[in-house]
Design a protein around this motif. Structure first.
Motif, PDB file in Angstrom:
ATOM      1  N   TYR A 190       0.829  -1.206   0.000  1.00 40.81           N
ATOM      2  CA  TYR A 190       0.000   0.000   0.000  1.00 40.81           C
ATOM      3  C   TYR A 190       0.867   1.262   0.000  1.00 40.81           C
ATOM      4  O   TYR A 190       0.567   2.229  -0.713  1.00 40.81           O
ATOM      5  N   ARG A 206      -7.404  12.982  -1.815  1.00 41.57           N
ATOM      6  CA  ARG A 206      -7.655  11.680  -1.190  1.00 41.57           C
ATOM      7  C   ARG A 206      -6.726  11.430   0.002  1.00 41.57           C
ATOM      8  O   ARG A 206      -6.567  10.293   0.438  1.00 41.57           O
ATOM      9  N   PRO A 209      -8.843   9.848   3.126  1.00 42.41           N
ATOM     10  CA  PRO A 209      -9.191   8.424   2.936  1.00 42.41           C
ATOM     11  C   PRO A 209      -7.961   7.516   2.850  1.00 42.41           C
ATOM     12  O   PRO A 209      -7.994   6.379   3.329  1.00 42.41           O
ATOM     13  N   SER A 210      -6.873   8.043   2.259  1.00 42.99           N
ATOM     14  CA  SER A 210      -5.651   7.242   2.158  1.00 42.99           C
ATOM     15  C   SER A 210      -5.079   6.968   3.544  1.00 42.99           C
ATOM     16  O   SER A 210      -4.637   5.855   3.843  1.00 42.99           O
ATOM     17  N   ALA A 212      -6.793   6.921   6.283  1.00 40.52           N
ATOM     18  CA  ALA A 212      -7.709   6.017   6.977  1.00 40.52           C
ATOM     19  C   ALA A 212      -7.475   4.567   6.542  1.00 40.52           C
ATOM     20  O   ALA A 212      -7.456   3.650   7.372  1.00 40.52           O
ATOM     21  N   GLU A 213      -7.275   4.359   5.232  1.00 43.67           N
ATOM     22  CA  GLU A 213      -7.038   3.000   4.739  1.00 43.67           C
ATOM     23  C   GLU A 213      -5.699   2.464   5.237  1.00 43.67           C
ATOM     24  O   GLU A 213      -5.571   1.289   5.587  1.00 43.67           O
ATOM     25  N   VAL A 216      -5.993   1.271   8.757  1.00 46.41           N
ATOM     26  CA  VAL A 216      -6.589  -0.063   8.868  1.00 46.41           C
ATOM     27  C   VAL A 216      -5.524  -1.137   8.650  1.00 46.41           C
ATOM     28  O   VAL A 216      -5.412  -2.095   9.417  1.00 46.41           O
ATOM     29  N   LYS A 217      -4.727  -0.973   7.591  1.00 47.98           N
ATOM     30  CA  LYS A 217      -3.679  -1.950   7.284  1.00 47.98           C
ATOM     31  C   LYS A 217      -2.598  -1.940   8.362  1.00 47.98           C
ATOM     32  O   LYS A 217      -2.075  -2.986   8.757  1.00 47.98           O
TER      33      LYS A 217
END
Length: 592
Positions: A190, A206, A209-210, A212-213, A216-217
């Motif tokens: 990622y 973005r 959102p980037s 946030a993603e 998560v990872k």
């Protein structure tokens, strides 16, 4: 073990050093018994001094041997890891494009870095420590049995509990360490995507959102790493506490026996051994996280190595006219400079490509091309037009044999394409892709990538042919200007011009242009059109274009929709038919 085999001599020395170090450590501890019983209790200080000197010599020898085998293992480990990394890179060059299309690039990079690093750490440190602990453990147990079978039985009971604890905790840790390496690969994949796509992220705002993603990872990696490290981290205190319990029990039982026998030296020596026998078990437990992490990393490394390589059963090769000893002297044009060497003889390379009833799909059951047939004559320009996803780029992938067809045949100069060696096939093809890729190095090196032995004059001629010479002259060091970061300091148009110059330098008889001018402005496109015409002269050319104005001069235009040929003909013929091409062209004209 296969990678350690070439270092058998060094490993033999390591084994000797390990045996010597363990023996010295065990014998040094045994000297406590005579030191106490024969010298300390009787008050013989001269004998005690000699015994202490002998003990010191043994421990010093053990330390020197430990240093030696540690240095040898670093040498062996680093060489083995270098060979693994070399073989992994060589394997990567043999893998089909399908593998790279289905695996995140960051995850593949993680196998070269994080996973191999875990193997390196295990070979450098844990491997030798593991063997040393095993030898010391075995030697200590033997001496304990000689000293007191009763106390040894007490120690065995404690060791049984320890071994079961290691087996249970270690078994669970292995699965968690595998998950840790996988989630680490996902994080790296990622991050690599976000670094390469940073402009797109910022353009479309973005960032949030980037983040946030990524969180998560990152959290998934934290959880798997925490679980794995928690199990591994619990090993050492668990072993330490069990060792203390064993020591206390041994003291109680041994004290009773010493009072009865009056043999204080045996008790002190045995207590030292009871400490010593727990140390190897504790060290193995301590190293277990490194070993388990290395096993998980090695699984991912060898999983990539065990992937099926690109299949190449071709026997037909490409040879130059000079290699044919003059048997193709009649070939005077460009395409006659090369020939196919078959079992029946030499076939001049003309660039005649034919698809016959070809079916193909990237995923089983989902066809991208359906019953496709086409015939490109030598020196002919064939253009593919159609909606996105119609199968235009797929055709060029099949010509290069990046993928193999499921049904039908593709021939090159009358030779079944699967009978031609891939290296020879791709040597006969030049490609200009929509997505450019420039390597770190000079401008000249990037152009020369098309033909590594090209002279400076050939490089400059290729640049002039692509009309790249003008902007290259104005760079700080001209052709010696170093570019990095995929040519980030150049404009998109300049990068594409270098891409075209690279294809010109390769001087292949068949040329594939996949949206070759899509990243070039109208003015620049006009400048290079003459160069492109020269580049295409005498070659079979396959053109994929969304700008239909660039395919007017093609000898044949194929209109594709959903993997099938709807129309074919020249530009004028297709306009007269008032079909799909007419709709695309008039729509393009309105947009212009």
């Amino acid at each position: 073990m296969v990678y350690l085999r070439p270092y058998r001599l060094q490993l033999g020395l390591v084994a000797l050093c390990l045996v010597g170090s363990s023996a010295c450590t065990v014998m040094g501890s045994y000297l406590l018994k005579p030191a106490i019983n024969d010298y300390i209790i009787p008050g013989d200080f001269e004998g005690l001094a000699q015994t202490l000197l002998l003990m010191g010599g043994l421990y010093l020898t053990a330390a020197l041997l430990t240093f030696l085998y540690t240095r040898l293992m670093v040498y062996i480990g680093q060489n083995a890891v270098a060979n693994i990394r070399r073989d992994l890179f060589e394997k990567m060059q043999t893998l089909p494009l399908r593998y790279f299309d289905t695996h995140p690039h960051g995850d593949l990079m993680s196998r070269f870095t994080n996973d191999i690093d875990t193997v390196s750490e295990a070979l450098n440190n844990s491997f030798a420590s593991f063997l040393s602990c095993g030898l010391t453990f075995a030697g200590t147990i033997i001496m304990m049995i000689i000293l007191s079978p009763v106390l040894t039985l007490v120690t065995f009971l404690s060791l049984f509990v320890m071994m079961n604890a290691i087996r249970i905790v270690g078994g669970k840790s292995g699965a968690f360490f595998k998950g840790q390496q996988q989630t680490l690969g996902a994080v790296n994949g990622y991050v690599e995507e976000m670094i390469t796509g940073q402009k797109v992220v910022k353009v479309f705002c973005r960032e949030a959102p980037s983040k946030a993603e990524f969180a998560v990872k990152n959290e998934a990696y934290r959880q798997s790493a925490t679980t794995a490290q928690s199990f591994a981290g619990a090993m050492m205190p668990m072993m330490g506490n069990l060792g203390h319990i064993n020591y206390a029990i041994t003291c109680c039982v041994g004290g009773i026996l010493a009072v009865q026998s009056g043999d204080l030296g045996t008790l002190v020596t045995f207590l030292n051994y009871s400490r010593q026998v727990v140390q190897p078990v504790s060290q193995v437990a301590q190293q277990s996280n490194t070993i388990l992490s290395a096993v998980a990393g090695a699984e991912r490394v060898f999983d990539m190595m065990e992937q099926a390589s690109e299949i190449d059963n071709g026997t037909v090769t490409l040879v130059s006219v000079e290699e044919t000893n003059g048997t193709l002297q009649e070939a005077q044009n460009r395409t006659g400079l090369w020939a196919w060497k078959t079992a029946e003889g030499l076939v001049p390379l003309a660039g005649l490509v034919r698809f016959t009833d070809v079916d193909f799909g990237y995923v089983e059951g989902q066809k991208v091309l359906k019953n496709l047939s086409l015939h490109a004559k030598a020196g002919q320009q064939i253009a593919f037009v159609g909606s996105t996803g119609a199968g235009k780029t797929t055709i060029t992938n099949l010509i290069n044999r990046f993928y193999d067809i499921q049904r039908g045949t593709i021939t090159f100069d009358g030779i079944e394409i699967r009978d031609i060696r891939k290296e020879s096939l791709r040597r006969s093809l030049g490609m200009v892709l929509q997505d450019t890729h420039l390597f770190t190095g000079t401008i000249a090196d990037n152009i020369r990538f098309g033909m590594l032995d090209a002279t400076d004059a050939q490089v400059e001629a290729a640049a002039k042919l692509a009309n790249a010479h003008g902007f290259i002259r104005h760079l700080p060091k001209g052709y010696d200007t170093v570019i990095t970061d995929d040519g980030g300091s150049l404009s998109q148009g300049e990068r594409q011009l270098l891409n075209i110059a690279r294809a010109a330098c390769a001087d292949a008889p068949v040329l594939i242009l996949d949206e070759a001018t899509s990243s070039i402005d109208t003015h620049t496109e006009g400048l290079i059109q003459q160069g492109m015409d020269k580049l295409m002269a005498g070659r079979t050319v396959f053109i994929i274009a969304h700008r239909l104005s660039t395919v007017r001069n093609a000898k044949a235009i194929l209109v594709l929709e959903q993997g099938e040929v709807l129309e074919r003909g020249t530009h004028d013929e297709l306009l007269q038919n008032q079909g799909r091409y007419h709709q695309l062209y008039t729509g393009q004209a309105e947009l212009d």
